[in-house]
Design a protein around this motif. Structure first.
Motif, PDB file in Angstrom:
ATOM      1  N   LEU A   5       0.818  -1.213   0.000  1.00 38.24           N
ATOM      2  CA  LEU A   5       0.000   0.000   0.000  1.00 38.24           C
ATOM      3  C   LEU A   5       0.854   1.267   0.000  1.00 38.24           C
ATOM      4  N   LYS A   6       2.051   1.199   0.580  1.00 39.68           N
ATOM      5  CA  LYS A   6       2.881   2.410   0.592  1.00 39.68           C
ATOM      6  C   LYS A   6       4.338   2.075   0.321  1.00 39.68           C
ATOM      7  N   SER A   7       5.025   3.044  -0.245  1.00 42.06           N
ATOM      8  CA  SER A   7       6.454   2.885  -0.536  1.00 42.06           C
ATOM      9  C   SER A   7       7.251   2.995   0.760  1.00 42.06           C
ATOM     10  N   ASP A   8       8.461   2.461   0.742  1.00 43.94           N
ATOM     11  CA  ASP A   8       9.350   2.608   1.893  1.00 43.94           C
ATOM     12  C   ASP A   8       9.631   4.086   2.130  1.00 43.94           C
ATOM     13  N   GLU A   9       9.742   4.438   3.406  1.00 46.18           N
ATOM     14  CA  GLU A   9      10.031   5.827   3.776  1.00 46.18           C
ATOM     15  C   GLU A   9      11.480   5.916   4.259  1.00 46.18           C
ATOM     16  N   ASP A  10      12.252   6.789   3.627  1.00 49.66           N
ATOM     17  CA  ASP A  10      13.639   7.002   4.043  1.00 49.66           C
ATOM     18  C   ASP A  10      13.731   8.259   4.898  1.00 49.66           C
ATOM     19  N   LEU A  11      14.114   8.076   6.155  1.00 53.31           N
ATOM     20  CA  LEU A  11      14.294   9.205   7.068  1.00 53.31           C
ATOM     21  C   LEU A  11      15.767   9.597   7.024  1.00 53.31           C
ATOM     22  N   VAL A  12      16.055  10.733   6.427  1.00 54.07           N
ATOM     23  CA  VAL A  12      17.459  11.159   6.271  1.00 54.07           C
ATOM     24  C   VAL A  12      17.927  11.813   7.564  1.00 54.07           C
TER      25      VAL A  12
END
Length: 354
Positions: free
Chosen positions: A290-297
């Motif tokens: 349902l959602k793309s991976d989230e990259d927390l920089v």
């Protein structure tokens, strides 16, 4: 915090890599005043520390200088005795990890802190790192049970390998570094560990016959969570996948994504995270995510010295504000207990029930 309070007089013992960094933290923080430094031999010091007296004996320096805080950054086999000696003399204590080399000694130190009403802070530097705090928070949001996959291998040579060989006179890598990452596992799951298994191998003739420079531990928790930690030191250690920090649950995963050009022998790499990747396992009616991976920089991360500065600022706050360190001390004993059980398992070839 009361900034007008007189600075806390600190005796800082041990001037290896961590000891120098902590001494610099005291030097730079107006809340502290360095009463003296302790090291068995004369060592080259950064200019900021060159003006302080360096004494060879911790017990003698403690008696002579009567500090309010002792910072113990010596080899692991002296930690417990020095910490107890300091607290019985009336000083608070900061002690580098591991707290001791046996569980009984670790429990003795904690009991001494409680009996004497002294603050005892153990050097779990990742607890002061904003990115690791975020990793733990994101993992807890997923909910367990968890799979923990963690390692920190170092392809070391020259002075770093010499330091590692000195450390291995008392402590194998899975204990020395493992306490950090096992502590992270324990903070995420909150469940009690129930069984520990370990395996290890001596990959160098330059260390004692009963020591090993590669080790791997597995821990099983009461809630069903499982974790492994791997640590190896030396010139033969592979740089491939040397840094894995990964947490999985039924609901997804949280991982630290390392810079592809990072080298295992760079001390700042051991704490820098670059990117935290959050993956959700949720899928729609078509079975697709349902959602793309989230990259927390994690930009503007503290480097090694700044982390030591933060850690010592916490020590100052704990003393000045009388923070309850009960959970902190118990956690330090717990993570050590797991790593020492793994070492026991390596040596006996049998799993250890906790």
């Amino acid at each position: 915090m009361n900034s007008s309070a007189p600075p806390i007089r600190v005796l800082s013992a041990g001037l290896g890599n961590m000891g120098r960094s902590h001494a610099l933290a005291y030097h730079q923080n107006p809340g502290f005043e360095i009463a003296g430094l302790v090291n068995r031999s004369k060592v080259a010091l950064p200019e900021a520390l060159a003006g302080y007296e360096t004494l060879p004996s911790f017990p003698e320096a403690l008696a002579e200088l009567e500090p309010e805080l002792c910072s113990i950054n010596t080899y692991s086999d002296t930690h417990a005795d020095y910490a107890v000696m300091a607290m019985e003399a009336g000083a608070h204590v900061f002690v580098e990890k591991p707290l001791a080399t046996t569980v009984a000694d670790a429990e003795r130190v904690v009991a001494c802190a409680r009996a004497n009403g002294r603050k005892l802070v153990v050097g779990y530097i990742l607890r002061h790192h904003p990115s690791w705090m975020r990793l733990i928070a994101e993992a807890r949001k997923l909910g367990g049970p968890y799979v923990f996959r963690m390692n920190l291998n170092q392809q070391s040579s020259g002075p770093t390998w010499a330091t590692h060989k000195s450390l291995m006179q008392t402590t194998p890598p899975i204990v020395d570094c493992g306490v950090h990452y096992v502590d992270v596992m324990c903070q995420i799951t909150d469940a009690n560990p129930v069984e520990v298994r370990g395996m290890g191998l001596r990959l160098s003739n330059e260390i004692a016959a009963d020591m090993y420079n590669y080790g791997h531990l597995q821990v099983i928790f009461e809630d069903g969570s499982v974790g492994w930690y791997e640590a190896g030191w030396g010139p033969m250690i592979s740089e491939t996948a040397f840094f894995v920090k990964d947490v999985m649950s039924p609901n997804g995963s949280v991982s630290i994504v390392m810079d592809q050009n990072a080298k295992s022998d760079d001390i700042d790499v051991h704490t820098k995270t670059s990117v935290i990747r959050v993956h959700s396992a949720a899928t729609g009616p078509d079975g697709r995510f349902l959602k793309s991976d989230e990259d927390l920089v994690m930009e503007g991360e503290p480097g090694h010295q700044e982390l030591c500065d933060r850690e010592q600022a916490f020590v100052l706050k704990a003393i000045r504000e009388d923070i309850d360190l009960g959970r902190h001390m118990d956690d330090a004993v717990q993570s050590l207990k797991i790593c020492l059980a793994a070492d026991d398992s390596v040596r006996t070839g049998k799993p250890v029930k906790l």
